[in-house]
Design a protein around this motif. Structure first.
Motif, PDB file in Angstrom:
ATOM      1  N   HIS A  90       0.854  -1.186   0.000  1.00  0.00           N
ATOM      2  CA  HIS A  90       0.000   0.000   0.000  1.00  0.00           C
ATOM      3  C   HIS A  90       0.886   1.230   0.000  1.00  0.00           C
ATOM      4  CE1 HIS A  90      -3.874  -1.962   0.743  1.00  0.00           C
ATOM      5  NE2 HIS A  90      -3.175  -2.858   1.407  1.00  0.00           N
ATOM      6  N   ARG A  95       5.743  -0.479  -5.438  1.00  0.00           N
ATOM      7  CA  ARG A  95       5.431  -1.618  -6.303  1.00  0.00           C
ATOM      8  C   ARG A  95       6.555  -2.644  -6.257  1.00  0.00           C
ATOM      9  NH1 ARG A  95       6.501   2.758  -9.323  1.00  0.00           N
ATOM     10  NH2 ARG A  95       8.225   2.656 -10.788  1.00  0.00           N
ATOM     11  N   THR A 129       1.230  -4.733  -6.879  1.00  0.00           N
ATOM     12  CA  THR A 129       1.011  -4.473  -5.454  1.00  0.00           C
ATOM     13  C   THR A 129       0.729  -5.737  -4.656  1.00  0.00           C
ATOM     14  OG1 THR A 129      -1.330  -4.058  -5.858  1.00  0.00           O
ATOM     15  CG2 THR A 129       0.152  -2.153  -5.896  1.00  0.00           C
TER      16      THR A 129
END
Length: 177
Positions: A90, A95, A129
């Motif tokens: 998050h 990433r 993610t």
């Protein structure tokens, strides 16, 4: 009496176990694992089950009884199935991507983090993610997931960072004017 230690471990088809002294070797379709038990427990293998018994009534023997039974049960599960830990990332710009045996993490640091994936563990990145860590050794899978998470733990104000899937982060209230 240990409620966990009393239960025999059922072996699924395709899994075999052998005991030599205090060493237990379990073979299955996903691989082979070896566990060296302490002298406080006795491990016996029947036709399709494994049982663990304490050798005395000392506190240490009772502690090792439940722990040894759980370790052997996890090994039996690991050689027939795999263990899985799922991580979520998050944060804006955070990433992950996979490049061979290296997991590249962009976590808002001044540099990208290159995480070397150890042998015996498989890491997949279905989305930038999401990270999935899989393997047949529960301790190794958990340790790799914890090491990845340590690069950017979730912070309590905005919730940015790497967290386990389904983990709840208690949000703190920020400053007020």
């Amino acid at each position: 009496m240990s409620r966990i230690g009393k239960k025999p471990i059922e072996m699924p088809s395709g899994v075999s176990a052998s005991v030599s002294g205090q060493s237990v070797e379990i073979k299955g379709p996903k691989g082979t694992q070896i566990f060296n038990a302490t002298d406080d427990v006795t491990i016996t293998v029947e036709e399709n089950s494994i049982s663990v018994e304490p050798r005395g009534k000392s506190k240490r023997a009772r502690q090792q009884w439940g722990m040894s039974r759980t370790v052997v049960a996890n090994m039996v599960h690991g050689v027939s199935n795999t263990f899985k830990k799922e991580l979520e990332i998050h944060g804006v710009g955070y990433r992950a991507q996979l490049a061979g045996k290296v997991l590249k993490l962009n976590l808002g640091l001044s540099h990208d983090v290159d995480f070397q994936i150890p042998d015996g563990v498989t890491v997949t990145v279905p989305k930038p993610t999401e990270i999935i860590v899989e393997g047949h050794d529960i301790q190794e899978v958990g340790q790799v997931a914890a090491n990845i998470r340590d690069w950017r733990r979730p912070e309590p104000y905005k919730g940015k960072g790497i967290r386990y899937k389904g983990e709840y982060i208690f949000q703190k209230e920020g400053k007020k004017k």
